[in-house]
Scaffold this motif. Structure first.
Motif, PDB file in Angstrom:
ATOM      1  N   GLU A 229      25.154 -12.364  31.795  1.00  0.00           N
ATOM      2  CA  GLU A 229      26.291 -12.244  32.512  1.00  0.00           C
ATOM      3  C   GLU A 229      26.976 -13.604  33.029  1.00  0.00           C
ATOM      4  OE1 GLU A 229      25.686  -9.694  35.919  1.00  0.00           O
ATOM      5  OE2 GLU A 229      25.547  -7.945  34.350  1.00  0.00           O
ATOM      6  N   SER A 230      26.410 -14.803  32.697  1.00  0.00           N
ATOM      7  CA  SER A 230      27.059 -16.134  32.900  1.00  0.00           C
ATOM      8  C   SER A 230      26.445 -16.942  31.901  1.00  0.00           C
ATOM      9  CB  SER A 230      26.868 -16.563  34.288  1.00  0.00           C
ATOM     10  OG  SER A 230      25.370 -16.724  34.754  1.00  0.00           O
ATOM     11  N   ALA A 231      27.313 -18.433  31.806  1.00  0.00           N
ATOM     12  CA  ALA A 231      26.716 -19.414  31.113  1.00  0.00           C
ATOM     13  C   ALA A 231      25.480 -19.908  31.515  1.00  0.00           C
ATOM     14  CB  ALA A 231      27.753 -20.234  30.876  1.00  0.00           C
ATOM     15  N   GLU A 232      25.439 -19.856  33.014  1.00  0.00           N
ATOM     16  CA  GLU A 232      24.124 -20.687  33.544  1.00  0.00           C
ATOM     17  C   GLU A 232      23.039 -19.729  33.401  1.00  0.00           C
ATOM     18  OE1 GLU A 232      27.777 -21.867  35.410  1.00  0.00           O
ATOM     19  OE2 GLU A 232      27.283 -19.949  35.180  1.00  0.00           O
ATOM     20  N   THR A 246      27.195 -24.398  23.185  1.00  0.00           N
ATOM     21  CA  THR A 246      28.218 -24.839  24.048  1.00  0.00           C
ATOM     22  C   THR A 246      29.579 -25.060  23.556  1.00  0.00           C
ATOM     23  OG1 THR A 246      27.410 -27.012  23.228  1.00  0.00           O
ATOM     24  CG2 THR A 246      26.424 -26.166  25.346  1.00  0.00           C
ATOM     25  N   GLU A 249      31.883 -22.053  24.221  1.00  0.00           N
ATOM     26  CA  GLU A 249      32.613 -21.690  25.482  1.00  0.00           C
ATOM     27  C   GLU A 249      31.810 -20.228  25.860  1.00  0.00           C
ATOM     28  OE1 GLU A 249      36.553 -22.557  25.453  1.00  0.00           O
ATOM     29  OE2 GLU A 249      36.217 -24.556  25.320  1.00  0.00           O
ATOM     30  N   THR A 251      30.548 -17.316  27.793  1.00  0.00           N
ATOM     31  CA  THR A 251      30.546 -16.925  29.423  1.00  0.00           C
ATOM     32  C   THR A 251      29.418 -15.753  29.552  1.00  0.00           C
ATOM     33  OG1 THR A 251      32.412 -15.259  29.283  1.00  0.00           O
ATOM     34  CG2 THR A 251      33.009 -17.758  29.815  1.00  0.00           C
ATOM     35  N   SER A 252      29.350 -15.131  28.633  1.00  0.00           N
ATOM     36  CA  SER A 252      28.294 -13.869  28.520  1.00  0.00           C
ATOM     37  C   SER A 252      28.129 -13.249  27.343  1.00  0.00           C
ATOM     38  CB  SER A 252      28.918 -12.573  29.653  1.00  0.00           C
ATOM     39  OG  SER A 252      30.101 -12.037  28.869  1.00  0.00           O
ATOM     40  N   HIS A 273      33.802 -15.118  25.583  1.00  0.00           N
ATOM     41  CA  HIS A 273      34.033 -16.232  26.258  1.00  0.00           C
ATOM     42  C   HIS A 273      35.055 -16.180  27.141  1.00  0.00           C
ATOM     43  CE1 HIS A 273      37.736 -15.621  23.710  1.00  0.00           C
ATOM     44  NE2 HIS A 273      38.252 -16.473  24.675  1.00  0.00           N
ATOM     45  N   ASP A 274      35.268 -14.842  27.551  1.00  0.00           N
ATOM     46  CA  ASP A 274      36.297 -14.549  28.845  1.00  0.00           C
ATOM     47  C   ASP A 274      35.644 -13.225  29.316  1.00  0.00           C
ATOM     48  OD1 ASP A 274      36.659 -12.585  26.718  1.00  0.00           O
ATOM     49  OD2 ASP A 274      38.814 -12.657  26.719  1.00  0.00           O
ATOM     50  N   ARG A 275      34.461 -13.082  29.604  1.00  0.00           N
ATOM     51  CA  ARG A 275      33.843 -11.889  30.297  1.00  0.00           C
ATOM     52  C   ARG A 275      32.884 -12.485  30.984  1.00  0.00           C
ATOM     53  NH1 ARG A 275      33.295  -6.491  29.429  1.00  0.00           N
ATOM     54  NH2 ARG A 275      34.156  -6.712  27.447  1.00  0.00           N
ATOM     55  N   TYR A 276      32.823 -11.930  32.328  1.00  0.00           N
ATOM     56  CA  TYR A 276      31.647 -12.268  33.262  1.00  0.00           C
ATOM     57  C   TYR A 276      31.128 -11.080  33.803  1.00  0.00           C
ATOM     58  CZ  TYR A 276      34.021 -16.818  33.472  1.00  0.00           C
ATOM     59  OH  TYR A 276      34.476 -18.028  32.850  1.00  0.00           O
TER      60      TYR A 276
END
Length: 691
Positions: A229-232, A246, A249, A251-252, A273-276
């Motif tokens: 659910e996140s890049a982290e 990387t 980009e 994001t999920s 790249h635009d979803r969390y």
């Protein structure tokens, strides 16, 4: 009421609106497809829906083939062909059309058949309309995407078809994914078979082990989806993979195991790249989608395995190599059906025979399964054996029919057998329910060769109609005989005769080189697709350096018929004079008379005498005496008082070469004399028995 209203002067002149206007207002187009002429008329709205320029579209459906994805074209062709065959009033289908901007758009069609009194479809009329996604909200759109993908996957026949569905611009990317990866499980490893878009491939991940620290490996091991659910979270969970992503980009991400029959067969990765994060509904939709993809992949993998097995079995039944035949150029091809997974019963064969002859066989066993292939293999072997034994073409076909009947199978087979004497150009053809052959002349023109036919193999034995007629033609140097199965000419909704006419045109327009011509004819069948396999055999008689016939005379001499014997002797004398062999007239006449007399004395039944002149490196006068006995002639030493026993000694001393050929239930004793000069054509009145 309408008539009264129509007379009301207050109403506009164009009331009520015509159907064309009503359809166009609702973005519905119409078409009229003339099957006989192969032309399709489209109205203005239909041109718009298909993104066609009315000024450049030639009205031929084939011109649309490059705009419709292959999987959609196969599905549409199959739907139309099935509706034609089962007598349906019409059909409905959806397909994608690629517009000139490169984007794919869905179109739905509803159509009806216009049939003649016999029930044969002559035209198809119908409408075309947009097939947009249903619903306006994001959830409805995503649900629609799953439904569309599931429907498309249901028709996927190969793994590549599945990949094409997933990478379609109207496919998974509409779920918001930036890129995707698809891998298949093979022997404890995951092999990447698709990734996109370009530039998203991660080095060193084309093949990975299931136990490596990658998300696809994890979902294959655990059989559980992995939603990141996140890049982290991605960086922390997969530190080996993350540095390579990387630039995308991300994001999920969602990684889904592809499970079929409780076993993992692969994994699908969707990167955003635009979803969390993912809602429960979104997770459920993606899991449902992965199930559909897994089932589609499983079917495609089974199909490819069975297709490979069927094709391998079919090719094992066909000749591994085609023998080089002096005096002939040959080309053979086999193509399995582009639709359907079953092995077919089509076959070809080339059989070298004694005396400069060759047998060419084309056939088709009823059915498309391993039983048809097994029957085909047995038929090919017995046909080759009967021909090699020396049986004439009609007997070869009759015996093969009896063999098939005695196999106790419900299958029958169509077949065409051509026995060509390459030294004379004489070709004897026998047809058992098969297509007529084609003949291409040296100037490129092509025509159908009408061959009198009999019942298919198996049926002629069952109904006691084993007497096959023999059609004899002359094949000049440079001419080509074309034998094929109906898979090369059959088109749904069209007559077989029309298909043969179209094939004739293709041959005329085709290259002279035999191999290139065979490739072109098969490529046409490949482009058309279909549910039948194709066998093709091309035989061209060579002229340069090959022996050529200066004429051919034949006389039948029944036993106890002095008149026929006199006619045979007169034919020999006339041929010797007409063909410029007078220098060896005494030798030729003596040897021929000896062979005829031996056959009449030592065998029962009629004797056939055949004369011909062969020209090549050396011009030769050939005599063949056929009789129904399989007993071979023997040379023996005759005593001073013996009245016989010197015949073969004379033949051996006077002739340049002689020999015996088995002809099945009989034999042929032949002899040749070298003669000088050029071969003039035989005079029509040279012999009463000329053929």
């Amino acid at each position: 009421m309408v008539e009264r209203a129509a007379r009301d002067p207050s109403l506009p002149d164009d009331w009520p609106a015509g159907p064309a206007a009503i359809l166009s207002f609702n973005r519905v187009g119409s078409f009229d497809w003339d099957l006989d002429r192969g032309l399709m008329h489209l109205d203005r709205t239909a041109h718009q829906l298909l993104d066609l320029d009315p000024d450049t579209f030639d009205g031929r459906p084939a011109s649309l083939s490059g705009r419709i994805p292959p999987i959609d074209a196969q599905r549409l062709d199959s739907r139309v062909a099935q509706a034609m065959k089962d007598g349906s009033a019409g059909y409905a289908a959806a397909f994608r059309i690629r517009h000139r901007d490169g984007l794919l758009h869905w179109v739905r069609t509803h159509a009806r058949f216009l049939r003649d009194p016999t029930g044969r479809p002559r035209r198809i009329v119908g409408i075309l309309r947009d097939a947009p996604e249903t619903g306006d909200g994001p959830a409805n759109r995503r649900t629609s995407i799953v439904q569309v993908a599931t429907d498309a996957l249901a028709h996927a026949r190969t793994v590549q078809d599945v990949i094409d569905v997933l990478k379609d611009t109207r496919g998974l990317t509409h779920l918001g994914a930036t890129s995707l990866v698809l891998g298949l499980v093979e022997a404890g490893r995951i092999r990447l078979v698709a990734d996109g878009p370009a530039g998203s491939f991660v080095p060193a991940t084309r093949v990975t082990r299931v136990d490596e620290p990658y998300p696809m490996s994890e979902v294959v091991r655990t059989l559980t989806p992995r939603f990141i659910e996140s890049a982290e979270e991605f960086a922390a969970s997969y530190p080996v993979l993350w540095p390579h992503l990387t630039d995308l980009e991300i994001t999920s991400a969602a990684y889904l195991p592809l499970i079929a029959q409780a076993r993992p067969i692969g994994a699908l990765g969707l990167l955003y790249h635009d979803r969390y994060g993912f809602t429960e509904e979104e997770r459920d939709i993606l899991v449902a989608l992965s199930s559909s993809i897994a089932q589609g992949l499983r079917r495609a993998m089974f199909y490819e395995q069975e297709k490979d097995l069927a094709t391998g079995l079919q090719r094992a039944m066909l000749p591994r190599t085609i023998p080089a035949v002096p005096g002939a150029d040959l080309a053979v091809r086999y193509r399995s059906a582009s639709l359907g997974r079953d092995v077919g019963g089509d076959w070809y064969d080339v059989i070298p025979l004694p005396g400069g002859r060759v047998g060419a066989v084309i056939g088709d066993v009823q059915g498309h399964d391993t039983h048809a292939a097994a029957v085909m293999g047995q038929l090919r072997i017995v046909l080759r054996a009967y021909a090699a034994e020396g049986h004439n073409p009609a007997t070869v076909m009759a015996r093969a029919s009896v063999f098939l009947h005695e196999l106790d199978t419900e299958r029958f087979a169509t077949c065409l057998y051509a026995e060509a004497d390459l030294s004379t150009g004489v070709v004897q053809l026998v047809r058992a329910g098969h297509l007529d052959p084609l003949l291409r002349s040296t100037d490129g023109t092509c025509r159908r060769l009408p061959v009198e036919g009999g019942l298919p193999l198996g049926l002629s034995a069952e109904f006691g109609r084993l007497a096959y007629a023999v059609t004899t033609v002359e094949l000049d140097p440079g001419q080509t005989l074309i034998l094929c199965t109906d898979g090369l000419v059959e088109t749904p909704g069209a007559d077989l005769d029309d298909g043969l006419m179209a094939l004739t045109g293709l041959v005329e327009d085709g290259p002279r080189d035999l191999q290139l011509l065979a490739d072109r004819l098969c490529a046409t069948a490949d482009d058309r697709g279909g549910d039948d396999d194709v066998a093709l055999l091309l035989l061209r008689r060579l002229g340069v350096g090959a022996a050529q016939s200066g004429g051919r005379l034949q006389q039948r001499v029944p036993p106890g018929d002095p008149g026929a014997l006199r006619e045979a002797r007169r034919m020999i004398r006339s041929a010797v004079a007409a063909w410029g062999a007078a220098d060896r007239a005494d030798e030729i006449e003596l040897v021929a008379d000896e062979l005829i007399t031996n056959a009449l004395i030592h065998t029962e039944g009629p004797t056939t005498v055949t004369l011909r002149v062969l020209s090549g490196a050396e011009r030769r006068f050939r005599i063949e005496v056929d009789d129904p006995s399989s007993a071979l002639p023997r040379r023996r030493d005759a005593g001073a008082e013996d009245a016989s026993g010197r015949g073969l000694l004379l033949v051996d001393r006077l002739a340049d070469v002689w020999g015996v050929e088995s002809r099945g239930g009989g034999k042929s004793v032949w002899t040749e004399f070298a003669v000088p000069g050029r071969t003039p054509p035989p005079s029509p009145g040279a012999a009463a028995g000329s053929v």
